[in-house]
Design a protein around this motif. Structure first.
Motif: not given
Length: 208
Positions: A28-33, A58-62
């Motif tokens: 399964r794939t997921a956005p990198s955090q 940054p506080a959140e993944a771009p």
């Protein structure tokens, strides 16, 4: 009865597989955090080849824009063909390998841009406070303090000199100038052989 149970089991297995949302190959794939790790340009066995700790994150993944290539092509000349350096000697690339930068993937560039935005915001505070000295440069300790607020210190390859600054975020280099008259940021890879006594993000001015 045995045939009926087999059909029921097969149907349940198919439904379970579809519900899991697996990709081909079963993963399964997921956005990198978290930012991707980085090393220096190759070839190198010096400090720029090491993994650097993270800072200015940054506080959140771009968001990562789609891109087909991770590095730029050589600059083109007036006729559209790649520029030739010097006399076109066959050892030009070899003799200038020490200036080579690590290539950056679109993901690393996105994280780098987000880090550069944070760096710029802190350095803007230095300019707003005033107090520039000779040639418009600010005291190095004030610039260092601004970068320290983002968690960037000596262990991140921070180098400050005459209005120039550079640091390694653990993913990319962020460097530029901060003076009374200008504030710039550039995102790039670490140098294969950076200037001795500085950090991984300072271009070597020497030669081979």
């Amino acid at each position: 009865m045995l045939i009926g149970r087999s059909v029921t089991a097969a149907a349940l297995l198919a439904l379970t597989t579809a519900a899991c949302g697996t990709q081909p190959g079963g993963e399964r794939t997921a956005p990198s955090q978290s930012p991707p790790p980085s090393a220096g340009a190759q070839p190198s066995s010096g400090p720029s080849a090491e993994a650097w700790p993270a800072c200015a994150q940054p506080a959140e993944a771009p968001a990562v824009p789609p891109s087909a290539t991770a590095s730029a092509s050589p600059p083109a000349g007036p006729d559209g063909r790649p520029e030739q350096h010097g006399d076109g000697a066959p050892h030009y690339a070899e003799n200038h390998a020490y200036r080579m930068q690590a290539s950056l993937t679109p993901e690393k560039r996105a994280w780098g841009a987000a880090s550069a935005k944070l760096v710029r915001a802190e350095l803007e505070k230095v300019r707003e406070a005033g107090g520039a000295g000779a040639y418009g440069a600010f005291p190095e300790e004030r610039v260092a303090a601004a970068l320290a607020r983002l968690g960037c210190g000596e262990e991140h390859g921070v180098h400050i000199s005459d209005g120039f600054y550079s640091l390694h975020t653990g993913t990319v280099c962020v460097s530029g100038r901060v003076t009374r008259d200008e504030l710039t940021t550039e995102v790039h890879g670490a140098y294969a052989e950076p200037q001795p006594g500085t950090g991984p993000c300072v271009e070597n001015r020497g030669g081979h």
